[in-house]
Design a protein around this motif. Structure first.
Motif, mmCIF file in Angstrom:
data_model
loop_
_atom_site.group_PDB
_atom_site.id
_atom_site.type_symbol
_atom_site.label_atom_id
_atom_site.label_comp_id
_atom_site.label_asym_id
_atom_site.label_seq_id
_atom_site.Cartn_x
_atom_site.Cartn_y
_atom_site.Cartn_z
ATOM 1 N N ALA A 1 -12.966 18.685 43.797
ATOM 2 C CA ALA A 1 -13.675 18.077 44.812
ATOM 3 C C ALA A 1 -14.430 19.033 45.981
ATOM 4 N N SER A 2 -15.549 18.626 46.549
ATOM 5 C CA SER A 2 -16.139 19.332 47.486
ATOM 6 C C SER A 2 -15.421 19.463 48.728
ATOM 7 N N PRO A 3 -15.323 20.817 49.231
ATOM 8 C CA PRO A 3 -14.550 21.023 50.575
ATOM 9 C C PRO A 3 -15.225 20.569 51.759
ATOM 10 N N THR A 4 -14.984 19.752 52.452
ATOM 11 C CA THR A 4 -15.551 19.495 53.672
ATOM 12 C C THR A 4 -16.046 20.687 54.659
ATOM 13 N N THR A 5 -17.132 20.356 55.582
ATOM 14 C CA THR A 5 -17.325 21.595 56.397
ATOM 15 C C THR A 5 -16.189 21.709 57.539
ATOM 16 N N GLY A 6 -15.594 20.893 57.784
ATOM 17 C CA GLY A 6 -14.447 20.925 58.679
ATOM 18 C C GLY A 6 -13.299 21.880 58.139
ATOM 19 N N LEU A 7 -12.851 21.569 56.752
ATOM 20 C CA LEU A 7 -11.810 22.136 56.290
ATOM 21 C C LEU A 7 -12.259 23.507 56.162
ATOM 22 N N MET A 8 -13.535 23.941 55.653
ATOM 23 C CA MET A 8 -14.001 25.349 55.557
ATOM 24 C C MET A 8 -13.908 25.887 56.688
#
Length: 234
Positions: free
Chosen positions: A129-136
């Protein structure tokens, strides 16, 4: 142009997410005690009820660099006093966007991107899955040599956004359905992964403070993710 963890050594970092629970989370932390305020995407021009009154303040902005977020402008960057603009998608297909951000705004702010191998590893841990900006953003600072990280305003898409962040999402049900329909993020796995990263940061002596709603949502994700894993065939 890779964002360096060393730039934040011994700093106290407050990461502000977009969930509607943000105000309650902020009440649980001493906002004025932090050196670095981090926001993401539409957080650039979404006011936050800071005690100091500087509602747009943002030292580091993580941005997807796509049309899904409101456009970045010079005036917005100046109003928020942004110092570092971080493109969170450093893949080959996204590096052109990093360079475009540099060309447009490099005279105002330092433009960086997240570490490419770290981004790829994050996607692998999320099952592709694509990591969210918040998680990064959260995982970057949890892995950096900072003194403290506080995380507020995240519910892993289980609630609507704070007012003004994305008014297309008008209810918690809308938020849940929208992320499910898009299918490129895995909120439950993100919550479980963030829990692991927090434990690791604390084991290295970093103080990690969570807003109460962040903690509740993360624990819910972890429970569901573990239950789903237990139902997988051996």
């Amino acid at each position: 142009m890779t964002l360096s963890p060393e730039d934040f050594r011994d700093r106290r970092v407050l990461i502000i997410g977009p969930a509607r629970t943000l105000c309650d989370d902020l009440a649980a932390v001493d906002v004025d005690g932090f050196d670095v305020i981090v926001k993401m995407n539409n957080g650039l021009d979404t006011p936050v009820n800071f005690p100091s009154g500087a509602s747009l303040h943002c030292d580091v902005l993580f941005h997807s660099g796509t049309g899904e977020a409101r456009p970045i402008t010079e005036d917005k960057l100046r109003d928020a006093k942004v110092q570092v603009l971080v493109h969170r998608t450093p893949k080959k297909s996204g590096f052109l966007q990093t360079m475009m951000l540099q060309a447009c705004f490099g005279h105002l702010v330092r433009v960086r991107h997240v570490d490419c191998p770290a981004y790829q590893q994050m996607g692998d841990l999320l099952g592709g899955a694509s990591p969210t900006t918040g998680l990064m953003s959260a995982c970057f600072f949890l892995g950096a040599p900072v003194r403290e990280v506080a995380i507020v305003g995240f519910t892993f898409f289980s609630t609507a956004y704070q007012k003004g962040y994305d008014d297309c999402v008008t209810s918690d049900a809308d938020a849940i359905c929208r992320i499910a329909d898009k299918g490129h993020h895995k909120p439950l796995k993100e919550g479980a992964l963030l829990s692991h990263k927090i434990k690791d940061a604390r084991s290295r002596g970093i103080t990690v403070t969570l807003g109460p709603h962040v903690l509740d949502a993360m624990q819910s994700c972890t429970k569901v993710d573990h239950a789903d894993a237990g139902r997988q065939p051996a």
